[in-house]
Scaffold this motif. Structure first.
Motif, PDB file in Angstrom:
ATOM      1  N   LEU A  56       0.798  -1.218   0.000  1.00  0.00           N
ATOM      2  CA  LEU A  56       0.000   0.000   0.000  1.00  0.00           C
ATOM      3  C   LEU A  56       0.832   1.271   0.000  1.00  0.00           C
ATOM      4  CD1 LEU A  56      -2.560  -0.964   2.807  1.00  0.00           C
ATOM      5  CD2 LEU A  56      -2.957  -1.026   0.340  1.00  0.00           C
ATOM      6  N   PHE A  57       2.131   1.128   0.264  1.00  0.00           N
ATOM      7  CA  PHE A  57       2.941   2.297   0.576  1.00  0.00           C
ATOM      8  C   PHE A  57       4.156   2.410  -0.340  1.00  0.00           C
ATOM      9  CE2 PHE A  57       1.190   0.467   4.541  1.00  0.00           C
ATOM     10  CZ  PHE A  57       0.301   1.479   4.878  1.00  0.00           C
ATOM     11  N   ASP A  58       4.519   3.650  -0.583  1.00  0.00           N
ATOM     12  CA  ASP A  58       5.762   3.993  -1.276  1.00  0.00           C
ATOM     13  C   ASP A  58       6.615   4.742  -0.262  1.00  0.00           C
ATOM     14  OD1 ASP A  58       7.718   4.614  -3.121  1.00  0.00           O
ATOM     15  OD2 ASP A  58       6.633   6.316  -3.950  1.00  0.00           O
ATOM     16  N   VAL A  59       7.745   4.165   0.147  1.00  0.00           N
ATOM     17  CA  VAL A  59       8.464   4.631   1.327  1.00  0.00           C
ATOM     18  C   VAL A  59       9.804   5.266   0.971  1.00  0.00           C
ATOM     19  CG1 VAL A  59       9.384   3.961   3.575  1.00  0.00           C
ATOM     20  CG2 VAL A  59       7.394   2.760   2.633  1.00  0.00           C
ATOM     21  N   ASP A  60      10.011   6.474   1.473  1.00  0.00           N
ATOM     22  CA  ASP A  60      11.316   7.134   1.441  1.00  0.00           C
ATOM     23  C   ASP A  60      11.881   7.195   2.851  1.00  0.00           C
ATOM     24  OD1 ASP A  60      11.091   7.619  -1.283  1.00  0.00           O
ATOM     25  OD2 ASP A  60      10.373   9.678  -1.024  1.00  0.00           O
ATOM     26  N   ILE A  61      13.201   7.279   2.931  1.00  0.00           N
ATOM     27  CA  ILE A  61      13.888   7.422   4.217  1.00  0.00           C
ATOM     28  C   ILE A  61      14.714   8.691   4.190  1.00  0.00           C
ATOM     29  CG2 ILE A  61      15.605   6.432   5.799  1.00  0.00           C
ATOM     30  CD1 ILE A  61      14.781   3.667   4.708  1.00  0.00           C
ATOM     31  N   LEU A  62      14.584   9.493   5.221  1.00  0.00           N
ATOM     32  CA  LEU A  62      15.385  10.701   5.372  1.00  0.00           C
ATOM     33  C   LEU A  62      16.098  10.636   6.711  1.00  0.00           C
ATOM     34  CD1 LEU A  62      16.290  13.550   4.520  1.00  0.00           C
ATOM     35  CD2 LEU A  62      14.210  14.439   5.611  1.00  0.00           C
ATOM     36  N   THR A  63      17.441  10.674   6.661  1.00  0.00           N
ATOM     37  CA  THR A  63      18.247  10.659   7.877  1.00  0.00           C
ATOM     38  C   THR A  63      18.695  12.079   8.178  1.00  0.00           C
ATOM     39  OG1 THR A  63      18.980   8.387   7.510  1.00  0.00           O
ATOM     40  CG2 THR A  63      20.323   9.744   8.983  1.00  0.00           C
ATOM     41  N   ALA A  64      18.219  12.613   9.278  1.00  0.00           N
ATOM     42  CA  ALA A  64      18.566  13.983   9.667  1.00  0.00           C
ATOM     43  C   ALA A  64      20.027  14.055  10.101  1.00  0.00           C
ATOM     44  CB  ALA A  64      17.659  14.449  10.803  1.00  0.00           C
ATOM     45  N   PRO A  65      20.652  15.223   9.979  1.00  0.00           N
ATOM     46  CA  PRO A  65      22.020  15.365  10.467  1.00  0.00           C
ATOM     47  C   PRO A  65      22.097  15.083  11.964  1.00  0.00           C
ATOM     48  CG  PRO A  65      21.413  17.224   9.070  1.00  0.00           C
ATOM     49  CD  PRO A  65      20.159  16.452   9.328  1.00  0.00           C
ATOM     50  N   PRO A  66      23.257  14.613  12.430  1.00  0.00           N
ATOM     51  CA  PRO A  66      23.406  14.328  13.858  1.00  0.00           C
ATOM     52  C   PRO A  66      23.638  15.596  14.661  1.00  0.00           C
ATOM     53  CG  PRO A  66      25.462  13.928  12.737  1.00  0.00           C
ATOM     54  CD  PRO A  66      24.461  14.295  11.662  1.00  0.00           C
ATOM     55  N   ALA A  67      23.765  15.449  15.957  1.00  0.00           N
ATOM     56  CA  ALA A  67      24.119  16.577  16.820  1.00  0.00           C
ATOM     57  C   ALA A  67      25.417  17.201  16.323  1.00  0.00           C
ATOM     58  CB  ALA A  67      24.272  16.110  18.261  1.00  0.00           C
ATOM     59  N   GLY A  68      25.414  18.515  16.163  1.00  0.00           N
ATOM     60  CA  GLY A  68      26.590  19.205  15.647  1.00  0.00           C
ATOM     61  C   GLY A  68      26.715  19.178  14.146  1.00  0.00           C
ATOM     62  N   GLY A  69      25.759  18.535  13.462  1.00  0.00           N
ATOM     63  CA  GLY A  69      25.822  18.436  12.012  1.00  0.00           C
ATOM     64  C   GLY A  69      25.300  19.686  11.326  1.00  0.00           C
ATOM     65  N   ASP A  70      25.414  19.706  10.017  1.00  0.00           N
ATOM     66  CA  ASP A  70      25.002  20.841   9.198  1.00  0.00           C
ATOM     67  C   ASP A  70      23.536  20.683   8.800  1.00  0.00           C
ATOM     68  OD1 ASP A  70      24.702  22.940   7.470  1.00  0.00           O
ATOM     69  OD2 ASP A  70      26.070  22.147   5.931  1.00  0.00           O
ATOM     70  N   PHE A  71      22.688  21.547   9.346  1.00  0.00           N
ATOM     71  CA  PHE A  71      21.258  21.507   9.037  1.00  0.00           C
ATOM     72  C   PHE A  71      20.877  22.520   7.961  1.00  0.00           C
ATOM     73  CE2 PHE A  71      20.960  18.886  12.699  1.00  0.00           C
ATOM     74  CZ  PHE A  71      19.716  18.264  12.683  1.00  0.00           C
ATOM     75  N   SER A  72      21.860  23.132   7.330  1.00  0.00           N
ATOM     76  CA  SER A  72      21.546  24.190   6.363  1.00  0.00           C
ATOM     77  C   SER A  72      20.775  23.659   5.156  1.00  0.00           C
ATOM     78  CB  SER A  72      22.824  24.890   5.905  1.00  0.00           C
ATOM     79  OG  SER A  72      23.684  23.984   5.222  1.00  0.00           O
TER      80      SER A  72
END
Length: 328
Positions: A56-72
């Motif tokens: 039923l699903f089409d799945v993407d994965i997004l890994t956020a930056p870690p602590a101290g990482g670049d969130f720009s």
């Protein structure tokens, strides 16, 4: 005491209905947890496999930056997805006000959110997030976050005692009780069933505002509260639907058949408000733990074998009889 049985559920597949026009777009967001014992990197592939097999699903994965990482460059386009699954636990400062605002807009406009286990530890001071999940634990939460919510006398009830939010005992199986059998996620499930060895989150605090679908008794003999604690709950944020599940400490816990079934159903409901997936015959009973051996094998520690604690049959103590009314 009733005989306690352990069975392994075979991998079950749900075919996509022939009339389904298109699959539900799902984003699993991971990337951080407060401690190394929540192995999000091992858990996300399990969650994806569970959704993929439903058809039923089409799945993407997004890994956020870690602590101290670049969130720009971290600007998720939430609007692409019918549901966001959070396998993610981060402190308040990790997301900028702009990211939080964009997520609130997504939910207000009718987005879907499903949180897994430690995601209810995240963002303790973000009011909108806590309104979405209803209750949370740890990361400095106290009575200032809201009361401890328990199931008592057939209702969700406030416990105003002060204290820190969040406790759990050793990972042993526990009995789950359905509290709402008419909700689409719960329809067709038994009145009670066993969930395999997992952390039973208790003493969670927050604004409430949720509908409890299932609870479990937090046994004081296993560092518990002595209360029936919410395990599965739903809420609404604007036009958005939220499902909050507190179980799923590790891959083995996520392989519990009830966790698999309710996760898939939760994602479908959060996106559409409906559930089309049947309940498999391998669903656990009040005396039986079942789990997906194929999923459990994805645990990084699978070669060490099953933790004996995970298969220890619990014994729920009898509750004291109420005091007789005083003579007048």
């Amino acid at each position: 005491m009733k005989k306690f049985v352990l069975t392994l559920a075979a991998g079950f597949l749900f075919a996509s209905p022939a009339w389904a026009a298109q699959k539900i777009h799902v984003l699993i967001l991971d990337g951080e947890s407060a401690a190394s014992y929540h192995k999000w990197a091992a858990e996300t592939p399990v969650l994806k496999k569970e959704l993929d097999e439903a058809g039923l699903f089409d799945v993407d994965i997004l890994t956020a930056p870690p602590a101290g990482g670049d969130f720009s460059q971290f600007h998720p386009d939430w609007s692409k997805y019918g549901v966001i699954v959070l396998n993610y636990d981060a402190p308040d400062e990790r997301w900028s006000p702009q990211i939080k605002e964009s997520f609130e807009k997504y939910m207000n406009a009718g987005g879907g959110l499903v949180t897994v286990h430690a995601a209810d530890n995240a963002f303790p001071k973000w009011k909108a997030y806590n309104d979405m999940i209803g209750v949370g634990g740890w990361r400095g939460r106290t009575e200032e976050a809201g009361p401890h919510w328990i199931w008592k006398d057939g209702n969700l009830t406030e416990d105003e005692k002060p204290g820190r939010a969040g406790v759990h005992g050793n990972r042993i199986p526990f009995l789950v009780t359905a509290r709402n059998t008419t909700h689409p996620i719960m329809r067709g499930l038994p009145a009670t069933w066993m969930h395999q060895g997992d952390e039973l989150y208790a003493n969670l605090r927050g604004p409430g505002k949720m509908t409890v679908l299932a609870t479990a008794y937090s046994d004081p003999r296993n560092h518990g509260t002595g209360d029936d604690e919410p395990m599965v709950m739903v809420s609404q944020f604007g036009k958005g639907r939220v499902v909050h599940t507190t179980w799923g400490h590790d891959v083995f816990a996520l392989s519990s058949t009830d966790a698999v079934v309710i996760f898939k159903r939760s994602v479908e409901w959060a996106a559409t408000g409906k559930v089309t997936q049947p309940v498999p015959p391998t669903f656990p009973t009040a005396n039986t733990v079942t789990f997906r051996a194929d999923l459990a094998a994805m645990d990084p520690n699978a070669d060490k074998g099953v933790n004996g604690f995970d298969l220890t049959p619990p014994v729920r103590p009898a509750r004291p009889a109420p005091e007789p009314p005083a003579a007048r």
